[in-house]
Design a protein around this motif. Sequence first.
Motif, short mmCIF file in Angstrom:
data_model
loop_
_atom_site.label_atom_id
_atom_site.label_comp_id
_atom_site.label_asym_id
_atom_site.label_seq_id
_atom_site.Cartn_x
_atom_site.Cartn_y
_atom_site.Cartn_z
N ILE A 1 1.11 0.34 -7.18
CA ILE A 1 -0.28 0.38 -6.73
C ILE A 1 -0.81 1.80 -6.92
CG2 ILE A 1 -1.79 0.24 -4.69
CD1 ILE A 1 0.00 -2.05 -3.73
N ALA B 1 -6.31 3.62 -3.13
CA ALA B 1 -6.57 2.18 -3.13
C ALA B 1 -8.03 1.96 -2.75
CB ALA B 1 -5.66 1.51 -2.12
N THR C 1 -6.56 -3.58 -4.03
CA THR C 1 -6.51 -2.91 -5.33
C THR C 1 -7.62 -3.50 -6.20
OG1 THR C 1 -5.11 -4.53 -6.41
CG2 THR C 1 -3.98 -2.85 -5.09
#
Length: 347
Positions: A229, A233, A250
């Motif tokens: 990730i 974010a 995301t």
Amino acid sequence: MEAHKYEGQHTLIEKVINKGLCVRCGACVGLCPYFDYFDGTVIVMDKCSADTWRCLQVCPVADFEGTRPDRGTTGIENSGGIGRFKKVIIARAADEDMRRQSQYGGVASCLLIYSLNKGFIKSAVLTDKGGKFSPGGMIAKGPSDIFDCGQSRYSASGTLSALNRAIKEGQDRIGVVGLPCQMDALERMRLSEPDGKERSRRIAFKIGLFCTWAIDYRALHAFLIEKSINTPAKKFDIPPPPSEKFCVQTEKGWVDFPLDSVRPFIQKGCTICRDMTAENADISIGTLEGREGWNTVIIRTSVGEDIINSAESEGWLDVDSLADENFSHLMEASLNKRKRALNNYAE
Ligand SMILES: Cc1cc2nc3c(=O)[nH]c(=O)nc-3n(C[C@H](O)[C@H](O)[C@H](O)COP(=O)(O)OP(=O)(O)OC[C@H]3O[C@@H](n4cnc5c(N)ncnc54)[C@H](O)[C@@H]3O)c2cc1C
């Protein structure tokens, strides 16, 4: 206690930073030029020769004997479950677009934008979203800055370094949003010598966020990278119990992790914090269990009450009453945090 020239900073380093107890509130950063904040960590640049001990006086973790002035009646130990308050309500920003850009009901952002509009504040000390490095303190001067800082980063972010910057720039009528440790640091600042009162007068009001704990930024960043990730974010969320989830939005959508997967990254200093509801704030804001898109709001002072009342009467804020069951949960959660902290402190 006899003050040795280097003893204030030395004590802070020895008893807080070297023990891994720093909660990265940012109160010492820029107050003493030898403390800096970089990528989630407070860094000691050099030895400070001042004999004022200001860094130690404002540190919310420095609770050992003889290191700070008398905090008068503000000690949260005697304040019951959620501290002193005038009223607990639920609220949300009346504007749907404002809510969409916020964490829950957008009450924090709404009150800031309203206060800027009315001239109650000229700027606000907030937490940005970070970028290449961790989130950090920001001086917001307009609505778009406030929206840019909306929503929750679950890592402590050195926010109060921006307050020290704003005061140094000569600013006044500043609104501050922060975690319980940061509200505590501001109360300590008010009581600190030699210039705490003067510094404190620059703050128009304090909005505190409920907080059970915050995560070490660097550990969280490494965890997210390991899970492929990219940071920052889009949004984070820790929905109220019993979800036990840590959720990350995301570009491709929401990804949920068991809350236990991030618990190892909780800052050590948070485990001895007794305050869940930011008891030293004018207004404290948290989530509301069972009614999505609303906040629980604790109105603590006349300053807080005036802002909430005028924002409601001018149509900026929707307000409703808090159910007894929610109030009991709030008290229980807050007392549980206090009990855990006292146990951890004793160990
Ligand atoms: C570390 C952390 C732990 C929390 N734990 C709980 C909890 O246990 N229970 C609960 O009910 N609520 C908790 N909250 C509060 C909750 O997530 C919301 O911030 C709060 O309900 C306000 O919602 P809002 O819609 O009004 O926020 P918005 O209008 O979106 O405003 C959010 C504000 O939060 C500030 N902010 C964002 N991240 C940080 C940060 N890391 N440090 C300081 N300020 C920040 C921003 O500057 C912004 O002004 C926590 C928040 C944080 C940051």
